[in-house]
Write an enzyme that holds these catalytic residues in place. Structure first.
Site, short mmCIF file in Angstrom:
data_model
loop_
_atom_site.label_atom_id
_atom_site.label_comp_id
_atom_site.label_asym_id
_atom_site.label_seq_id
_atom_site.Cartn_x
_atom_site.Cartn_y
_atom_site.Cartn_z
N HIS A 120 0.80 -1.21 0.00
CA HIS A 120 0.00 0.00 0.00
C HIS A 120 0.84 1.27 0.00
O HIS A 120 1.92 1.33 0.58
CB HIS A 120 -0.94 0.01 1.21
CG HIS A 120 -0.22 -0.10 2.53
ND1 HIS A 120 0.29 0.98 3.19
CD2 HIS A 120 0.07 -1.18 3.30
CE1 HIS A 120 0.86 0.60 4.32
NE2 HIS A 120 0.75 -0.72 4.40
N ASP A 121 0.35 2.27 -0.70
CA ASP A 121 0.92 3.63 -0.72
C ASP A 121 2.28 3.72 -1.38
O ASP A 121 2.99 4.72 -1.22
CB ASP A 121 1.00 4.21 0.71
CG ASP A 121 -0.36 4.27 1.37
OD1 ASP A 121 -1.20 5.06 0.91
OD2 ASP A 121 -0.60 3.51 2.35
N GLY A 138 5.11 -1.10 2.61
CA GLY A 138 4.29 0.08 2.39
C GLY A 138 5.08 1.37 2.30
O GLY A 138 6.16 1.50 2.87
#
Length: 266
Positions: A120-121, A138
């Protein structure tokens, strides 16, 4: 529209007429797939996800799944994928989190080989190559034309500089500066020199490469008693006409985790 009759397409998905969807692929709601993109059999794409033109997504890949974050509560985050990417079989790419950027971004013309993971991100800029089983935690950012070898693992919040080559099975826990070759375990990372082959292959001029090498000597081969900030200032002053060198200096100055500086010579 070349969609296999065995594919499962949510009515809320938007698929360009020239896109191709293979057998048993599952396309969820709020997924947008651009022109000439190919989704192979058994791939799963969840939304919100927007995929550009001319991508090829391999079988059994999982694209746009919710983030593996204990704090995620189903918020409407997203995954953005650009144009011309090759995402091979069993690759997983997760959406962002509201505590992060709220989105994961893959640029243009990247290649993610089998079993890679992008958490994520993360942000991948253009022309990034991740070899088999390379893994990003992440909030990682990877610069354009970076090349990660097989089984490379990158700690969360790290930055990988543009045009960098990271050897296979390396463990990355600090920011990796642009233009270098690096390999090693988490506590034994070593920079072996400037990635001259990669720079030449991607269109850097001889003069630009020479200036990067001069900067490398000033920063990485400075005498032991030279403070890093002094070396950066000297580099900035002596090579101020090189945008690439100024980018290298700025990379050091904006690092939050610290930058790998150790070379083979110590």
């Amino acid at each position: 529209m070349p969609i296999h009759p065995a594919a499962v397409i949510d009515p809320k998905a938007e698929i360009h007429p020239s896109a191709s969807i293979g057998a048993y692929a599952v396309i969820g709601a709020e997924v947008v797939i651009g022109a000439d993109t190919i989704v192979d059999a058994h791939a799963v794409i969840s939304g919100p996800t927007r995929i550009g033109q001319g991508n090829h997504i391999g079988s059994f890949s999982s694209i746009g799944s919710p983030p593996q974050d204990m704090h995620y509560q189903g918020e409407p985050t997203e995954l953005l994928i650009g144009d011309g990417n090759h995402i091979r079989e069993y690759v997983s790419i997760h959406r962002g989190t509201v505590a992060g950027r709220s989105r994961t971004v893959i640029g243009n013309h990247c290649m993610l080989m089998s079993y890679c993971h992008v958490a994520h991100d993360c942000i991948l800029h253009d022309h990034v190559i991740m070899s088999n089983v390379a893994t990003l935690a992440g909030h990682v950012e990877v610069g354009s034309y970076a090349n990660l070898g097989g089984l490379v693992a990158v700690h969360q919040f790290c930055r990988i500089g543009a045009y960098t080559y990271i050897g296979g099975m390396s463990g990355i826990s600090l920011d990796v500066p642009p233009y270098v070759i690096l390999a090693g375990t988490r506590n034994q990372m070593r920079i072996t020199g400037v990635n001259k082959i990669g720079l030449r292959r991607n269109g850097m001029s001889r003069d630009t490469i020479e200036r990067i090498e001069q900067a490398f000597k000033l920063i990485f081969r400075a005498a032991p008693d030279v403070v890093l900030q002094d070396a950066l200032t000297q580099t900035e002053q002596e090579l101020a006409d090189s945008p690439e060198v100024l980018h290298l200096v700025e990379f050091f100055r904006t690092s939050r985790r610290g930058v790998v500086k150790r070379t083979e010579e110590g």
